[in-house]
Design an enzyme around this catalytic site. Structure first.
Site, PDB file in Angstrom:
ATOM      1  N   TYR A  93      -4.456   1.574  15.819  1.00 59.89           N
ATOM      2  CA  TYR A  93      -3.263   1.750  16.652  1.00 59.89           C
ATOM      3  C   TYR A  93      -3.528   1.538  18.145  1.00 59.89           C
ATOM      4  O   TYR A  93      -2.785   0.839  18.809  1.00 59.89           O
ATOM      5  CB  TYR A  93      -2.644   3.136  16.413  1.00 59.89           C
ATOM      6  CG  TYR A  93      -1.989   3.192  15.053  1.00 59.89           C
ATOM      7  CD1 TYR A  93      -0.693   2.748  14.865  1.00 59.89           C
ATOM      8  CD2 TYR A  93      -2.697   3.628  13.939  1.00 59.89           C
ATOM      9  CE1 TYR A  93      -0.094   2.747  13.608  1.00 59.89           C
ATOM     10  CE2 TYR A  93      -2.115   3.634  12.673  1.00 59.89           C
ATOM     11  CZ  TYR A  93      -0.812   3.192  12.517  1.00 59.89           C
ATOM     12  OH  TYR A  93      -0.231   3.181  11.275  1.00 59.89           O
ATOM     13  N   HIS A 113      -3.254  10.881   0.871  1.00 56.34           N
ATOM     14  CA  HIS A 113      -2.681  10.692   2.199  1.00 56.34           C
ATOM     15  C   HIS A 113      -2.170  12.054   2.665  1.00 56.34           C
ATOM     16  O   HIS A 113      -0.983  12.260   2.860  1.00 56.34           O
ATOM     17  CB  HIS A 113      -1.589   9.625   2.172  1.00 56.34           C
ATOM     18  CG  HIS A 113      -1.279   9.007   3.504  1.00 56.34           C
ATOM     19  ND1 HIS A 113      -1.406   7.652   3.765  1.00 56.34           N
ATOM     20  CD2 HIS A 113      -0.840   9.556   4.658  1.00 56.34           C
ATOM     21  CE1 HIS A 113      -1.049   7.406   5.011  1.00 56.34           C
ATOM     22  NE2 HIS A 113      -0.683   8.555   5.580  1.00 56.34           N
ATOM     23  N   ASN A 119      -7.497   1.319   9.860  1.00 53.37           N
ATOM     24  CA  ASN A 119      -6.181   1.575  10.454  1.00 53.37           C
ATOM     25  C   ASN A 119      -6.367   1.517  11.961  1.00 53.37           C
ATOM     26  O   ASN A 119      -7.208   2.243  12.508  1.00 53.37           O
ATOM     27  CB  ASN A 119      -5.673   2.976  10.087  1.00 53.37           C
ATOM     28  CG  ASN A 119      -5.360   3.116   8.607  1.00 53.37           C
ATOM     29  OD1 ASN A 119      -5.515   2.172   7.833  1.00 53.37           O
ATOM     30  ND2 ASN A 119      -4.908   4.301   8.217  1.00 53.37           N
ATOM     31  N   GLU A 143      -3.605  -0.392   8.080  1.00 54.99           N
ATOM     32  CA  GLU A 143      -2.422   0.051   8.833  1.00 54.99           C
ATOM     33  C   GLU A 143      -2.479  -0.520  10.231  1.00 54.99           C
ATOM     34  O   GLU A 143      -3.549  -0.534  10.858  1.00 54.99           O
ATOM     35  CB  GLU A 143      -2.369   1.582   8.999  1.00 54.99           C
ATOM     36  CG  GLU A 143      -1.838   2.344   7.846  1.00 54.99           C
ATOM     37  CD  GLU A 143      -1.745   3.849   8.128  1.00 54.99           C
ATOM     38  OE1 GLU A 143      -1.558   4.246   9.298  1.00 54.99           O
ATOM     39  OE2 GLU A 143      -1.881   4.604   7.162  1.00 54.99           O
ATOM     40  N   GLU A 190      -7.396   7.825   6.306  1.00 55.30           N
ATOM     41  CA  GLU A 190      -7.799   8.433   7.567  1.00 55.30           C
ATOM     42  C   GLU A 190      -8.506   9.759   7.354  1.00 55.30           C
ATOM     43  O   GLU A 190      -7.986  10.818   7.721  1.00 55.30           O
ATOM     44  CB  GLU A 190      -6.582   8.595   8.491  1.00 55.30           C
ATOM     45  CG  GLU A 190      -5.889   7.271   8.768  1.00 55.30           C
ATOM     46  CD  GLU A 190      -4.743   7.367   9.753  1.00 55.30           C
ATOM     47  OE1 GLU A 190      -4.380   8.484  10.137  1.00 55.30           O
ATOM     48  OE2 GLU A 190      -4.216   6.308  10.127  1.00 55.30           O
ATOM     49  N   ARG A 217       0.855  -1.185   0.000  1.00 55.13           N
ATOM     50  CA  ARG A 217       0.000   0.000   0.000  1.00 55.13           C
ATOM     51  C   ARG A 217       0.891   1.235   0.000  1.00 55.13           C
ATOM     52  O   ARG A 217       1.739   1.389   0.887  1.00 55.13           O
ATOM     53  CB  ARG A 217      -0.909  -0.026   1.237  1.00 55.13           C
ATOM     54  CG  ARG A 217      -1.777   1.165   1.343  1.00 55.13           C
ATOM     55  CD  ARG A 217      -2.787   1.132   2.490  1.00 55.13           C
ATOM     56  NE  ARG A 217      -3.341   2.476   2.543  1.00 55.13           N
ATOM     57  CZ  ARG A 217      -3.376   3.240   3.612  1.00 55.13           C
ATOM     58  NH1 ARG A 217      -2.999   2.791   4.793  1.00 55.13           N
ATOM     59  NH2 ARG A 217      -3.831   4.470   3.529  1.00 55.13           N
TER      60      ARG A 217
HETATM   61  O1  IFM Z   1       2.405   7.763  10.012  1.00 55.54           O
HETATM   62  C1  IFM Z   1       1.033   7.727  10.218  1.00 55.54           C
HETATM   63  C2  IFM Z   1       0.314   7.545   8.897  1.00 55.54           C
HETATM   64  O2  IFM Z   1       0.617   8.562   8.010  1.00 55.54           O
HETATM   65  C3  IFM Z   1      -1.176   7.545   9.116  1.00 55.54           C
HETATM   66  N1  IFM Z   1      -1.540   6.615  10.137  1.00 55.54           N
HETATM   67  C4  IFM Z   1      -0.837   6.659  11.390  1.00 55.54           C
HETATM   68  C5  IFM Z   1       0.648   6.591  11.129  1.00 55.54           C
HETATM   69  C6  IFM Z   1       1.415   6.627  12.453  1.00 55.54           C
HETATM   70  O3  IFM Z   1       1.177   7.815  13.125  1.00 55.54           O
END
Ligand code: IFM
Length: 487
Positions: A318, A144, A316, A382, A189, A100
């Site tokens: 985290y 992005h 995505n 992600e 995002e 990606r």
């Molecule tokens: O680096 C970023 C990415 O550009 C978008 N998602 C989160 C990542 C980590 O912060």
């Protein structure tokens, strides 16, 4: 705490807590699962003045004194614009079957409008052809965060015309690459693109005004719908969606007010760009209905224009949030929340301080799957962590914390698949250490170490060798035991 405010199906929750037979771990990834790595243009390409590329908002912003750590910019980044063959070789060594990356809009339309720039198109066509040649499925992201600066000056995302500009660009890219690229990510995002872009709490490129943020969110929804339609008009077989940044929201206390706040924040953060696409309306219960359309500048016909029958859902993930009821805190009328990342012991945090919470991946995927109709394939577009390990005296980067992070998240994913979630791919963020926005080069997310001070030397970290084993075995090796040593 599990499930607080999440309303997962009871069967999933009970299965979630059941012990698994260790030998089964990693055995549920379906054949053809996409094992990928992800990057984005501004974070890796550099070469910002080369081949007619126009200025993007991040070029302008990162050059503003005092905004990024150490005054870092993406001017050079990983120089992947020039070194992409070397980066492709790294992907091959990783053994991934999917990549990606994002297309820099200002390389295609330097001013955000008009005829496409030939060299920009050629660059991405070369990359796509080389990926296909290597049996690596390209997954391009159209946006992005690097909107052409000229469009910011014309009003940016709050300006409805930007949606039209964006769908023209989507159409250009669909025509240029649609014969070879089947799956597309429209926005990376969208929440971060507008939230960090415009909300007062954040200091990012587009301004700090809650009303502008709301308008931008609606224009991004229009742009998503129009770009989706533009791709389908080129070839109905093209598959498109966005990479939505999602997090499970937990109430900060057991109070009813905090529970309600967590639910509102879930709708605002996790569904704001999904519900309009799928249902032509905004999630209820966030902004008072009598003010919603006026605040968004929602016009007649928009309920059709925002619609996109997304072919898959990209997520995505985290970490999670804890949410407190806090009248007026967010600046968004009716939202009344004060969110915080989860607090955790130092050993359970990444080097950016983000809590490591693997089960959140299961929780949020299950919830989003259910709330989007339970039919669409899911991709983790992600997931990854910032750990700033450097090469030892022998040159090896022993990033065992990243191996642990990825292993626990992939085990969770394996369990989600075993429990019936249709997950089709996983893209590790990121292939390379790169320009991490406001953090500059201080936060290293890569499977591959980049020595920014010494000719951009790339070093595969231990996690890269570990991920290669996982990918090569379709999850059968590497997920079972504790963190394994590197190569
Ligand atoms: O680096 C970023 C990415 O550009 C978008 N998602 C989160 C990542 C980590 O912060």
């Amino acid at each position: 705490m599990l499930g607080a405010g999440l309303a997962l199906p009871a069967s999933w929750l009970s299965r979630c807590t059941m012990a698994r037979i260790p030998s089964e771990v990693g055995r549920h990834f379906p054949p053809g699962f996409h094992w990928g790595a992800a990057t984005s243009a501004y974070q890796i390409e550099g070469a910002v003045h080369i081949d007619g590329r126009g200025e993007s908002v991040w070029d302008r912003f990162s050059h503003t004194p005092g905004v990024t750590k150490d005054g870092a910019t993406g001017d050079v980044a990983c120089d992947s614009y020039h070194r992409w063959p070397e980066d492709l070789a790294l992907l091959k060594r990783l053994g991934v079957n999917a990549y990606r990356f994002s297309i820099a809009w200002p390389r295609i339309q330097p001013q955000g409008a008009g005829a496409p720039h030939r060299r920009g198109l050629e660059y991405y066509a070369r990359l796509v052809d080389a990926l296909l040649e290597a049996d690596i499925q390209p997954l391009p992201t159209l946006y992005h965060w690097d909107i052409p600066q000229a469009l910011i000056e014309a009003g940016g995302w709050p300006n409805r015309d930007t949606a039209r500009r964006f769908s023209d660009y989507a159409s250009i890219m669909g025509r240029a690459l649609g014969d070879r690229v089947r799956r597309w990510v429209i926005f990376n995002e969208p929440k971060a693109a507008t939230g960090y872009g415009y909300l007062p709490q954040h200091r990012e490129p587009c301004g700090t005004d809650a009303l502008q943020h709301l308008r931008a969110s609606h224009v991004i929804n229009l742009a998503q719908g129009q770009a989706f339609a533009a791709l389908k008009a080129i070839d109905p077989r093209l598959q498109a969606s966005s990479a939505f940044d999602v997090s499970p929201m937990f109430p900060a206390s057991d109070s009813e007010l905090d529970h309600a706040a967590a639910e509102r924040f879930h709708r605002f953060q996790n569904l704001w760009y999904l519900t309009p696409a799928l249902e032509g309306r905004y999630p209820s219960g966030v902004i008072p209905p009598e003010r919603l359309h006026q605040l968004l500048d929602f016009r007649e016909g928009d309920e059709q224009d925002v619609r996109a029958d997304l072919d898959f859902i990209g997520l995505n993930y985290y970490s999670r949030f804890f949410v407190r009821h806090a009248p007026l805190a967010s600046g968004i009328p009716g939202l009344d929340v004060d969110p915080h990342w989860g607090a955790a012991a130092a050993e359970n945090r990444t080097d950016l301080g983000w809590e490591v919470y693997p089960q959140g991946l299961y929780e949020i995927m299950a919830r989003i799957h259910r709330e989007t109709g339970g039919q669409r394939p899911l991709y983790v577009t992600e997931n990854g962590a910032a750990y700033n390990d450097a090469p030892g005296p022998d040159g090896r980067v022993r990033d065992s914390r990243r191996i642990d992070y990825l292993r626990t998240h992939l085990r969770t994913l394996d369990r989600a698949i075993a429990d019936g979630l249709p997950v089709r791919g996983y893209y590790c963020w990121s292939l390379l250490d790169n320009f991490e926005w406001l953090q500059g080069y201080r936060a290293r997310f890569g499977l591959v170490y980049v020595d920014f001070d010494h000719e951009q030397r790339r070093v595969m970290k231990d996690s890269a060798a570990w991920y290669a084993r996982v990918a090569a075995s379709n999850g059968r090796h590497g997920l079972g035991g504790p963190a394994e040593p590197g190569p």
